[in-house]
Design a protein around this motif. Structure first.
Motif, short mmCIF file in Angstrom:
data_model
loop_
_atom_site.label_atom_id
_atom_site.label_comp_id
_atom_site.label_asym_id
_atom_site.label_seq_id
_atom_site.Cartn_x
_atom_site.Cartn_y
_atom_site.Cartn_z
N GLN A 23 0.83 -1.19 0.00
CA GLN A 23 0.00 0.00 0.00
C GLN A 23 0.87 1.25 0.00
OE1 GLN A 23 -2.81 0.23 3.17
NE2 GLN A 23 -3.75 2.09 2.45
N THR A 24 0.53 2.20 -0.86
CA THR A 24 1.24 3.47 -0.88
C THR A 24 0.22 4.60 -0.86
OG1 THR A 24 1.28 3.53 -3.28
CG2 THR A 24 3.18 2.53 -2.20
N ILE A 25 0.58 5.72 -0.27
CA ILE A 25 -0.30 6.87 -0.18
C ILE A 25 0.34 8.03 -0.94
CG2 ILE A 25 -1.43 8.53 1.34
CD1 ILE A 25 -2.55 5.73 1.57
N SER A 26 -0.41 8.65 -1.82
CA SER A 26 0.07 9.81 -2.56
C SER A 26 -0.50 11.07 -1.93
CB SER A 26 -0.35 9.71 -4.04
OG SER A 26 0.05 10.84 -4.75
N SER A 27 0.36 11.93 -1.40
CA SER A 27 -0.12 13.09 -0.65
C SER A 27 -0.04 14.40 -1.43
CB SER A 27 0.70 13.23 0.65
OG SER A 27 2.08 13.39 0.33
N LYS A 28 0.71 14.40 -2.56
CA LYS A 28 0.91 15.64 -3.30
C LYS A 28 0.35 15.56 -4.71
CE LYS A 28 5.11 16.93 -0.77
NZ LYS A 28 6.54 17.29 -0.89
N THR A 29 -0.51 14.60 -4.96
CA THR A 29 -1.06 14.42 -6.29
C THR A 29 -2.57 14.35 -6.21
OG1 THR A 29 0.90 13.22 -7.04
CG2 THR A 29 -1.08 12.95 -8.33
N GLU A 315 4.49 16.82 -14.51
CA GLU A 315 3.33 17.39 -13.82
C GLU A 315 2.94 16.56 -12.60
OE1 GLU A 315 -1.13 19.15 -14.87
OE2 GLU A 315 0.11 18.24 -16.43
N PHE A 316 3.14 15.24 -12.67
CA PHE A 316 2.85 14.34 -11.55
C PHE A 316 4.16 13.70 -11.10
CE2 PHE A 316 -1.02 14.52 -14.10
CZ PHE A 316 -2.02 14.71 -13.13
N PRO A 317 4.96 14.40 -10.30
CA PRO A 317 6.28 13.87 -9.91
C PRO A 317 6.23 12.50 -9.26
CG PRO A 317 6.06 16.18 -9.27
CD PRO A 317 4.70 15.72 -9.70
N GLU A 318 5.19 12.25 -8.48
CA GLU A 318 5.10 10.98 -7.76
C GLU A 318 4.69 9.83 -8.68
OE1 GLU A 318 2.79 11.32 -4.24
OE2 GLU A 318 4.00 12.97 -3.43
N TRP A 319 4.31 10.13 -9.92
CA TRP A 319 3.95 9.10 -10.88
C TRP A 319 5.10 8.76 -11.82
CZ3 TRP A 319 -1.57 10.46 -13.14
CH2 TRP A 319 -2.49 10.55 -12.07
N SER A 332 -12.32 2.35 -15.53
CA SER A 332 -11.26 2.54 -14.54
C SER A 332 -9.99 3.09 -15.16
CB SER A 332 -10.96 1.21 -13.83
OG SER A 332 -10.56 0.23 -14.77
N LEU A 333 -9.12 3.62 -14.29
CA LEU A 333 -7.77 4.04 -14.67
C LEU A 333 -6.86 3.67 -13.50
CD1 LEU A 333 -5.82 5.45 -16.61
CD2 LEU A 333 -6.37 7.60 -15.46
N TRP A 334 -5.82 2.91 -13.81
CA TRP A 334 -4.94 2.37 -12.78
C TRP A 334 -3.52 2.90 -12.93
CZ3 TRP A 334 -6.41 -1.40 -9.08
CH2 TRP A 334 -7.73 -1.84 -9.20
N ARG A 335 -2.85 3.02 -11.76
CA ARG A 335 -1.43 3.40 -11.73
C ARG A 335 -0.66 2.31 -10.99
NH1 ARG A 335 2.24 6.47 -8.25
NH2 ARG A 335 0.58 6.69 -6.69
N PHE A 336 0.39 1.80 -11.64
CA PHE A 336 1.20 0.74 -11.06
C PHE A 336 2.64 1.21 -10.87
CE2 PHE A 336 -2.14 -1.64 -13.32
CZ PHE A 336 -2.58 -2.48 -12.31
N ARG A 337 3.19 0.92 -9.70
CA ARG A 337 4.61 1.14 -9.43
C ARG A 337 5.35 -0.17 -9.67
NH1 ARG A 337 7.05 4.88 -6.51
NH2 ARG A 337 5.82 6.17 -7.94
N ILE A 338 6.35 -0.12 -10.58
CA ILE A 338 7.07 -1.32 -10.98
C ILE A 338 8.52 -1.23 -10.53
CG2 ILE A 338 7.90 -2.64 -12.97
CD1 ILE A 338 5.34 -1.89 -14.42
#
Length: 390
Positions: A23-29, A315-319, A332-338
């Motif tokens: 689990q990750t939390i994005s706080s600035k996006t 524009e989305f540094p955390e992405w 849906s729209l998904w974001r995956f960290r690899i």
């Protein structure tokens, strides 16, 4: 709440264990949507001619040139005349139409574009076809067929048609197996039969010739096959950091997947699946000596993932360098960290603002856009509201 982190309990049906995401939390996006263009006829793909001018393929319409600033739309003339007419007005399940549009890596000098679409043949039905053409002003000229994945049939499903150029400047193409029900599979399933053009991923040169370093599937195999065991893959993209190629795959009853493309791999359909079968009484044959490649990720519910991409904008540094995957089912729209070819976290975006999503794409300057799969389809800009208000 504009987004939510979903932790998925990954099953193990016909598949080795896939690591559970953290689990990750994005706080600035805080992504928001802005409609840039509307009234498109089920847009499928987008290719940037410049920051503000794009080619858009309409699944149920035309190949268009669209100016994102003036909103002007022009039909590109000279599209191949064997394009299958969509039957959507009669039958909602029809998947035919125009699919991917891709620019040549050397487009600025040669003006080559590549198109995939459902081609028709009188009295026989349709098949997925890939052509190269020169874009001259607002017309296609010098059209050349690169790949035609017959046989032509009256099954209007699962054409595939995803395309991308790899770092090697080779063209990678997804071809669906075209069946709706597994019970209609021949004794040797289509996606497993290397003598059948359907249900494969291809790697070809930009002129349609076959690279000499392609994997060897045997003397009876169709030239150009790079991977087998494909059901209905549409999205395919390059990971810029590594040069790896990833693709999305549609299951039947669940079984939607994200896969890492490997030369010579067999992704198993329909012998193995992370979901179920449409034909409940279907029993796949045993293939002695076959080796299958597991997906990197699969969902326990239906998503219908499509035109994915890796985000490299600012524009989305955390992405940064994350994989973005739109979905048709449920909108849906998904974001995956690899990391190291493994998915470590998953975030579902816009859970309170769902829309059928066909493609996610990035402009040359890093702006993020999404195509919505609707009768009045849209090009939507995705913005970071935190950045906007700072």
């Amino acid at each position: 709440m504009n987004r939510v982190i979903l932790l998925l309990l990954l099953g193990t049906l016909s598949c080795s264990k896939v690591e559970k995401p953290i689990q990750t939390i994005s706080s600035k996006t805080s992504p928001v949507k802005e409609t840039i263009i509307d009234s498109l006829n089920h847009p499928w793909s987008i290719a940037f001619l410049s920051e503000d001018e794009v080619l858009v393929s309409e699944k149920d319409g035309d190949l268009l040139k669209v100016n994102l600033i003036s909103k002007k739309k022009e039909i590109i003339k000279g599209f191949p005349k064997d394009l299958t007419d969509s039957l959507r007005v009669v039958y909602r399940g029809d998947n035919s139409g125009i699919f991917e549009v891709v620019l040549d890596p050397d487009f600025n000098s040669n003006k080559h574009i590549y198109l995939s679409y459902a081609a028709k043949q009188k009295g026989k039905g349709s098949a997925t076809k890939v052509v190269r053409a020169v874009l001259e002003n607002d017309s296609l000229i010098n059209i050349k067929t690169l790949l035609e994945a017959g046989p032509f049939t009256r099954e209007y499903f699962h054409y595939g048609g995803g395309m991308t150029f790899g770092p090697d400047h080779k063209l990678y193409i997804t071809m669906g197996e075209r069946l709706f029900k597994e019970i209609d599979e021949p004794k040797m399933p289509i996606a497993q039969d290397v003598r059948d053009k359907r249900g494969k991923i291809y790697r070809i040169n930009s002129d349609g010739s076959i690279p000499k370093d392609n994997p060897d599937f045997g003397v009876t195999a169709i030239p150009g096959i790079y991977a087998a065991g494909i059901r209905a893959a549409q999205g395919i993209t390059v990971q810029p950091e590594t040069g790896n190629i990833w693709f999305s795959e549609h299951g039947t009853r669940q079984g939607d997947e994200i896969n890492l493309l490997t030369p010579g791999a067999n992704y198993g359909w329909p012998i193995i699946t992370t979901g179920g079968y449409r034909s409940r009484d279907y029993v796949p044959p045993r293939l002695e000596g076959a080796s299958f490649t597991d997906p990197v990720w699969y969902w326990k519910h239906t998503v219908a993932p499509t035109g994915l991409m890796f985000y490299t904008g600012d524009e989305f540094p955390e992405w940064k360098n994350d994989l973005l995957v739109p979905g048709l089912s449920g909108g849906s729209l998904w974001r995956f960290r690899i990391e190291n070819k493994s998915i470590k976290s998953a975030e579902e975006l816009f859970v309170d603002d769902r829309v059928r999503s066909r493609k996610i794409a990035q402009s040359p300057n890093g702006k993020l856009y999404m195509l919505t799969d609707e009768d009045q389809g849209k090009i939507v800009r995705i913005k970071n509201s935190v950045t906007i208000h700072e």
